[in-house]
Design a protein around this motif. Structure first.
Motif, PDB file in Angstrom:
ATOM      1  N   ILE A   1      10.529  -6.565  -2.075  1.00  0.00           N
ATOM      2  CA  ILE A   1       9.306  -7.365  -2.163  1.00  0.00           C
ATOM      3  C   ILE A   1       9.158  -7.834  -3.605  1.00  0.00           C
ATOM      4  N   THR A   2       8.921  -9.107  -3.772  1.00  0.00           N
ATOM      5  CA  THR A   2       8.666  -9.648  -5.105  1.00  0.00           C
ATOM      6  C   THR A   2       7.192  -9.445  -5.408  1.00  0.00           C
TER       7      THR A   2
ATOM      8  N   ALA B   1       6.488 -11.494   4.626  1.00  0.00           N
ATOM      9  CA  ALA B   1       5.952 -10.508   3.678  1.00  0.00           C
ATOM     10  C   ALA B   1       6.955 -10.118   2.597  1.00  0.00           C
ATOM     11  N   ARG B   2       7.576 -11.115   1.985  1.00  0.00           N
ATOM     12  CA  ARG B   2       8.531 -10.835   0.913  1.00  0.00           C
ATOM     13  C   ARG B   2       7.882 -10.884  -0.463  1.00  0.00           C
ATOM     14  N   HIS B   3       6.610 -11.285  -0.503  1.00  0.00           N
ATOM     15  CA  HIS B   3       5.887 -11.371  -1.768  1.00  0.00           C
ATOM     16  C   HIS B   3       4.586 -10.585  -1.642  1.00  0.00           C
ATOM     17  N   ALA B   4       4.189  -9.968  -2.747  1.00  0.00           N
ATOM     18  CA  ALA B   4       2.913  -9.256  -2.795  1.00  0.00           C
ATOM     19  C   ALA B   4       2.203  -9.642  -4.090  1.00  0.00           C
TER      20      ALA B   4
ATOM     21  N   GLU C   1       0.798  -1.220   0.000  1.00  0.00           N
ATOM     22  CA  GLU C   1       0.000   0.000   0.000  1.00  0.00           C
ATOM     23  C   GLU C   1       0.839   1.282   0.000  1.00  0.00           C
ATOM     24  N   PRO C   2       1.892   1.392   0.822  1.00  0.00           N
ATOM     25  CA  PRO C   2       2.680   2.633   0.803  1.00  0.00           C
ATOM     26  C   PRO C   2       3.403   2.880  -0.523  1.00  0.00           C
ATOM     27  N   ALA C   3       3.653   1.824  -1.283  1.00  0.00           N
ATOM     28  CA  ALA C   3       4.392   1.962  -2.543  1.00  0.00           C
ATOM     29  C   ALA C   3       3.477   2.000  -3.766  1.00  0.00           C
ATOM     30  N   PHE C   4       2.169   1.907  -3.563  1.00  0.00           N
ATOM     31  CA  PHE C   4       1.214   1.811  -4.669  1.00  0.00           C
ATOM     32  C   PHE C   4       0.486   3.145  -4.805  1.00  0.00           C
TER      33      PHE C   4
END
Length: 120
Positions: free
Chosen positions: A100-101, A60-63, A13-16
């Motif tokens: 994050i992948t 939380a390394r994948h989104a 969310e912070p990067a989107f």
């Protein structure tokens, strides 16, 4: 129409930049799928909990991001493919973040003939 839904892992969310993404997505939808600007509607649904493969969700390394378009029937397969390819390009542009992948996908489906709507 079109009905656009964006499901995504809350961890990004912070990067989107959702507002800029929606604006660019609406512009692309108008250009590619001949939609009217005022008809474009995007609903964002963050997921509190996303699990990827065997990863411990706490790491939380994948989104995950998945964009679904509901369009009235009649678009060619080429139009649908161009819209999903453009969507993936826009996701790359509007989601930042390191470490994050990101697993992004998009699909276009025809709305059922029973689809109806109203505006007021």
């Amino acid at each position: 129409m079109p009905q656009i839904t964006v499901d995504y892992s809350r961890t990004i969310e912070p990067a989107f930049d959702r507002d800029a993404f929606a604006r660019a997505l609406h512009e692309a939808t108008v250009e590619i799928a001949a939609a009217k600007p005022e008809a474009c509607k995007t609903h964002f649904r963050p997921s509190e909990h996303t699990v990827y493969g065997y990863e411990d969700p706490a790491q939380a390394r994948h989104a995950v991001v998945h964009v679904t378009f509901g369009l009235l029937a009649g678009r060619t397969e080429e139009t649908k493919a161009k819209l999903t390819e453009t969507t993936l390009e826009l996701l790359r542009k509007h989601i930042g973040g390191e470490g994050i992948t990101l697993h992004a996908s998009a699909e276009v489906r025809d709305l059922d003939p029973s689809y109806r709507k109203f505006d007021r």
